[in-house]
Design a protein around this motif. Structure first.
Motif, PDB file in Angstrom:
ATOM      1  N   PRO A 260      14.571  12.201 -41.125  1.00 44.62           N
ATOM      2  CA  PRO A 260      15.965  11.777 -41.412  1.00 44.62           C
ATOM      3  C   PRO A 260      16.714  10.736 -40.503  1.00 44.62           C
ATOM      4  CG  PRO A 260      15.953  14.201 -41.749  1.00 44.62           C
ATOM      5  CD  PRO A 260      14.938  13.661 -40.931  1.00 44.62           C
ATOM      6  N   ALA A 261      16.371  11.059 -39.466  1.00 41.82           N
ATOM      7  CA  ALA A 261      16.943   9.777 -38.348  1.00 41.82           C
ATOM      8  C   ALA A 261      16.130   8.421 -38.230  1.00 41.82           C
ATOM      9  CB  ALA A 261      17.161  10.470 -37.206  1.00 41.82           C
ATOM     10  N   MET A 262      14.945   8.597 -38.468  1.00 45.61           N
ATOM     11  CA  MET A 262      13.761   7.721 -38.089  1.00 45.61           C
ATOM     12  C   MET A 262      14.021   6.390 -38.637  1.00 45.61           C
ATOM     13  SD  MET A 262      10.216  10.013 -38.048  1.00 45.61           S
ATOM     14  CE  MET A 262       9.431   8.653 -37.554  1.00 45.61           C
ATOM     15  N   VAL A 263      14.672   6.207 -39.790  1.00 40.08           N
ATOM     16  CA  VAL A 263      15.039   4.631 -40.501  1.00 40.08           C
ATOM     17  C   VAL A 263      16.413   4.982 -40.696  1.00 40.08           C
ATOM     18  CG1 VAL A 263      14.637   2.755 -41.796  1.00 40.08           C
ATOM     19  CG2 VAL A 263      12.749   4.316 -40.795  1.00 40.08           C
ATOM     20  N   PRO A 264      17.486   4.680 -40.107  1.00 37.31           N
ATOM     21  CA  PRO A 264      18.726   4.779 -40.386  1.00 37.31           C
ATOM     22  C   PRO A 264      19.185   3.857 -41.384  1.00 37.31           C
ATOM     23  CG  PRO A 264      18.650   3.569 -38.256  1.00 37.31           C
ATOM     24  CD  PRO A 264      17.426   4.154 -38.484  1.00 37.31           C
ATOM     25  N   ASP A 265      20.250   4.066 -42.079  1.00 38.18           N
ATOM     26  CA  ASP A 265      20.771   3.130 -43.242  1.00 38.18           C
ATOM     27  C   ASP A 265      21.517   2.262 -42.594  1.00 38.18           C
ATOM     28  OD1 ASP A 265      19.882   4.546 -45.284  1.00 38.18           O
ATOM     29  OD2 ASP A 265      21.882   5.895 -45.574  1.00 38.18           O
TER      30      ASP A 265
ATOM     31  N   GLU B  97      12.612  -4.655 -36.786  1.00 44.03           N
ATOM     32  CA  GLU B  97      11.575  -4.246 -35.937  1.00 44.03           C
ATOM     33  C   GLU B  97      10.978  -2.802 -35.948  1.00 44.03           C
ATOM     34  OE1 GLU B  97      11.127  -4.259 -30.955  1.00 44.03           O
ATOM     35  OE2 GLU B  97      12.765  -5.407 -31.717  1.00 44.03           O
ATOM     36  N   LEU B  98      12.141  -1.860 -36.393  1.00 47.40           N
ATOM     37  CA  LEU B  98      11.834  -0.567 -36.662  1.00 47.40           C
ATOM     38  C   LEU B  98      10.711  -0.538 -37.808  1.00 47.40           C
ATOM     39  CD1 LEU B  98      15.308   1.289 -36.740  1.00 47.40           C
ATOM     40  CD2 LEU B  98      13.346   1.962 -35.243  1.00 47.40           C
ATOM     41  N   THR B  99      10.731  -1.125 -38.760  1.00 39.93           N
ATOM     42  CA  THR B  99       9.659  -0.956 -40.002  1.00 39.93           C
ATOM     43  C   THR B  99       8.435  -1.656 -39.357  1.00 39.93           C
ATOM     44  OG1 THR B  99      10.506  -3.122 -40.820  1.00 39.93           O
ATOM     45  CG2 THR B  99      11.576  -1.294 -41.729  1.00 39.93           C
ATOM     46  N   GLU B 100       8.517  -2.701 -38.669  1.00 40.63           N
ATOM     47  CA  GLU B 100       7.250  -3.306 -37.839  1.00 40.63           C
ATOM     48  C   GLU B 100       6.578  -2.078 -37.193  1.00 40.63           C
ATOM     49  OE1 GLU B 100       8.493  -6.790 -36.159  1.00 40.63           O
ATOM     50  OE2 GLU B 100       8.672  -7.838 -37.951  1.00 40.63           O
ATOM     51  N   LEU B 101       7.270  -1.413 -36.456  1.00 40.29           N
ATOM     52  CA  LEU B 101       6.699  -0.330 -35.475  1.00 40.29           C
ATOM     53  C   LEU B 101       5.892   0.808 -36.372  1.00 40.29           C
ATOM     54  CD1 LEU B 101       9.190  -0.028 -32.444  1.00 40.29           C
ATOM     55  CD2 LEU B 101       6.755  -0.724 -32.685  1.00 40.29           C
ATOM     56  N   LEU B 102       6.846   1.116 -37.575  1.00 37.64           N
ATOM     57  CA  LEU B 102       6.244   2.104 -38.352  1.00 37.64           C
ATOM     58  C   LEU B 102       4.633   1.840 -39.042  1.00 37.64           C
ATOM     59  CD1 LEU B 102       9.481   3.264 -40.283  1.00 37.64           C
ATOM     60  CD2 LEU B 102       8.156   4.705 -38.708  1.00 37.64           C
ATOM     61  N   SER B 103       4.697   0.468 -39.062  1.00 39.08           N
ATOM     62  CA  SER B 103       3.765  -0.107 -39.974  1.00 39.08           C
ATOM     63  C   SER B 103       2.539  -0.371 -38.735  1.00 39.08           C
ATOM     64  CB  SER B 103       3.895  -1.499 -40.490  1.00 39.08           C
ATOM     65  OG  SER B 103       4.944  -1.221 -41.522  1.00 39.08           O
ATOM     66  N   ASP B 104       2.780  -0.252 -37.553  1.00 38.97           N
ATOM     67  CA  ASP B 104       1.610  -0.482 -36.471  1.00 38.97           C
ATOM     68  C   ASP B 104       0.982   0.531 -36.242  1.00 38.97           C
ATOM     69  OD1 ASP B 104       0.497  -1.203 -33.936  1.00 38.97           O
ATOM     70  OD2 ASP B 104       2.160  -2.476 -33.273  1.00 38.97           O
TER      71      ASP B 104
ATOM     72  N   TYR C 102      11.829   2.428 -29.767  1.00 36.99           N
ATOM     73  CA  TYR C 102      12.055   2.895 -31.343  1.00 36.99           C
ATOM     74  C   TYR C 102      13.133   3.451 -31.145  1.00 36.99           C
ATOM     75  CZ  TYR C 102      11.099   4.908 -35.961  1.00 36.99           C
ATOM     76  OH  TYR C 102      11.466   4.886 -37.186  1.00 36.99           O
ATOM     77  N   TRP C 103      13.587   4.557 -30.436  1.00 41.40           N
ATOM     78  CA  TRP C 103      14.930   5.068 -30.686  1.00 41.40           C
ATOM     79  C   TRP C 103      16.194   4.166 -30.067  1.00 41.40           C
ATOM     80  CZ3 TRP C 103      15.092   8.397 -33.919  1.00 41.40           C
ATOM     81  CH2 TRP C 103      14.036   9.303 -34.207  1.00 41.40           C
ATOM     82  N   GLU C 104      15.744   3.168 -29.144  1.00 42.94           N
ATOM     83  CA  GLU C 104      16.653   2.224 -28.914  1.00 42.94           C
ATOM     84  C   GLU C 104      17.188   1.399 -30.084  1.00 42.94           C
ATOM     85  OE1 GLU C 104      17.420  -1.504 -25.709  1.00 42.94           O
ATOM     86  OE2 GLU C 104      15.509  -0.545 -25.788  1.00 42.94           O
TER      87      GLU C 104
ATOM     88  N   THR D 167      25.483   2.999 -32.091  1.00 42.27           N
ATOM     89  CA  THR D 167      25.559   4.133 -31.130  1.00 42.27           C
ATOM     90  C   THR D 167      25.277   3.592 -29.760  1.00 42.27           C
ATOM     91  OG1 THR D 167      23.833   5.124 -31.743  1.00 42.27           O
ATOM     92  CG2 THR D 167      25.712   5.784 -32.667  1.00 42.27           C
ATOM     93  N   PRO D 168      26.191   4.286 -28.562  1.00 45.23           N
ATOM     94  CA  PRO D 168      25.697   3.942 -27.126  1.00 45.23           C
ATOM     95  C   PRO D 168      24.233   4.037 -26.826  1.00 45.23           C
ATOM     96  CG  PRO D 168      27.888   5.188 -27.359  1.00 45.23           C
ATOM     97  CD  PRO D 168      27.122   5.179 -28.627  1.00 45.23           C
ATOM     98  N   TRP D 169      23.656   3.403 -26.031  1.00 36.79           N
ATOM     99  CA  TRP D 169      22.343   3.684 -25.407  1.00 36.79           C
ATOM    100  C   TRP D 169      22.386   3.216 -24.065  1.00 36.79           C
ATOM    101  CZ3 TRP D 169      18.045   5.454 -27.495  1.00 36.79           C
ATOM    102  CH2 TRP D 169      16.570   5.354 -26.507  1.00 36.79           C
ATOM    103  N   PRO D 170      21.453   4.101 -23.124  1.00 41.42           N
ATOM    104  CA  PRO D 170      20.567   5.100 -23.574  1.00 41.42           C
ATOM    105  C   PRO D 170      21.514   6.311 -23.720  1.00 41.42           C
ATOM    106  CG  PRO D 170      20.330   4.534 -21.345  1.00 41.42           C
ATOM    107  CD  PRO D 170      21.427   3.637 -21.815  1.00 41.42           C
ATOM    108  N   PRO D 171      21.090   7.462 -24.267  1.00 39.25           N
ATOM    109  CA  PRO D 171      21.629   8.807 -24.236  1.00 39.25           C
ATOM    110  C   PRO D 171      21.495   9.259 -22.912  1.00 39.25           C
ATOM    111  CG  PRO D 171      19.773   8.740 -25.645  1.00 39.25           C
ATOM    112  CD  PRO D 171      20.042   7.388 -25.324  1.00 39.25           C
ATOM    113  N   GLU D 172      22.116  10.613 -22.503  1.00 40.27           N
ATOM    114  CA  GLU D 172      21.663  11.173 -21.362  1.00 40.27           C
ATOM    115  C   GLU D 172      20.244  11.783 -21.097  1.00 40.27           C
ATOM    116  OE1 GLU D 172      24.658  14.226 -20.775  1.00 40.27           O
ATOM    117  OE2 GLU D 172      26.011  12.944 -19.554  1.00 40.27           O
ATOM    118  N   SER D 173      19.740  12.257 -22.212  1.00 39.27           N
ATOM    119  CA  SER D 173      18.212  12.699 -22.275  1.00 39.27           C
ATOM    120  C   SER D 173      17.284  11.473 -21.871  1.00 39.27           C
ATOM    121  CB  SER D 173      17.935  13.212 -23.615  1.00 39.27           C
ATOM    122  OG  SER D 173      17.887  12.201 -24.532  1.00 39.27           O
TER     123      SER D 173
END
Length: 300
Positions: free
Chosen positions: A153-158, A173-180, A268-270, A278-284
């Motif tokens: 559900p979080a992989m391609v946000p609205d 760029e997200l959709t391009e990575l998904l197609s790579d 990807y998650w960036e 949302t802020p980047w990067p998260p603590e993890s």
């Protein structure tokens, strides 16, 4: 009361050819015919014709209207509302690109690329792309399948209603990575030893260990311990031992997970963060980036 098609046309204000077409495709089934072969309808058909006209005026397609006999009207209208809302979001995205383009002196190839991508990647196409990506990366590993299903559900946000150019570019760029294909293959290979054993791990134990790992790395960051420094060596050695024990693996195989990590996974998650605003990067991410550098310096 019975009506011929001509009478029904006069009462409804719709052309005879339109009513005949609706009858031919099953939207308004005829009740019978006169001896001369003229179609006959009744008051129920007259009411249904009014409903058909109202639904067509708000854009409901004929296939959906034809299925009304088996579906609740409220369900049909709810479905149509979702469709309209998706169309509105698509138009809003296109408007954002057009506005940004017209504010510039010249139209660039990038502007045309955005418009083209937005036109061919609707919600249904994007959902299909994500499903294909998840299936291919998961392979036959049940643990990875479960993990990716939770992330899906979080992989391609609205996109927001009025996205900025940076958000649009991140989404594309997200959709391009998904197609790579290369990216998919890389993710499938990443952490292979971990995923082989993942199904045997106790989720609670692993979660607690991972939380402690992140806390230790963040503590080092807060204390100003550079991952390349000698002070980082005992910290990362303790983290590595904790990881290996929690995963039932050798320290060497855990180190390989970091040295063979594909930076596109973090990118990807960036991009997701950019789209979401949302802020980047998260603590993890901060924690694991510190661990990766420290491992490469002291234990690589």
């Amino acid at each position: 009361m019975s009506y011929t098609i001509g009478q029904l046309a006069r009462l409804s204000g719709l052309p005879v050819k339109t009513i005949r077409f609706y009858s031919d495709i099953g939207v308004l089934p005829e009740r019978g015919r006169t001896r001369s072969g003229y179609r006959l309808y009744n008051d129920e058909d007259r009411g249904r014709l009014e409903l058909v006209r109202a639904l067509r005026e708000i854009g409901v397609d004929l296939a959906t209207i034809r299925s009304l006999g088996d579906r609740d009207l409220g369900e049909v209208l709810s479905l149509h509302l979702r469709t309209v809302e998706a169309q509105i979001r698509s138009l809003q995205r296109t408007r954002a690109v057009l506005r940004a383009t017209l504010e510039r002196d010249e139209v660039s190839d990038d502007d045309l690329r955005r418009l083209n991508a937005l036109g061919r990647l609707g919600a249904a196409e994007t959902a299909a792309l994500v499903n294909e990506f998840v299936d291919e990366v998961s392979g036959e590993n049940p643990a990875r399948q479960k993990w990716l299903a939770g992330l899906r559900p979080a992989m391609v946000p609205d996109l927001p209603d009025d996205p900025g150019i940076e958000q649009l570019d991140a989404w594309l760029e997200l959709t391009e990575l998904l197609s790579d294909d290369d990216f998919r293959a890389s993710l499938r290979e990443m952490g292979g030893e971990f995923w082989e054993k993942a199904g045997e791990l106790d989720p609670t134990t692993w979660h607690e260990a991972n939380t402690l790992i992140v806390e230790r790395a963040l503590a080092a960051v807060r204390d100003g311990v550079a991952p390349e420094s000698e002070a980082a060596a005992p910290v990362v050695a303790g983290i590595l031992a904790l990881m290996a024990d929690a995963q039932g693996r050798t320290p060497e195989s855990v180190v390989r997970d970091y040295t063979e990590h594909d930076p596109r996974a973090e990118r990807y998650w960036e991009l997701v963060s950019v789209v979401n605003g949302t802020p980047w990067p998260p603590e993890s991410v901060i924690a694991h980036d510190w661990i990766a550098v420290a491992l490469a310096r002291h234990l690589g």
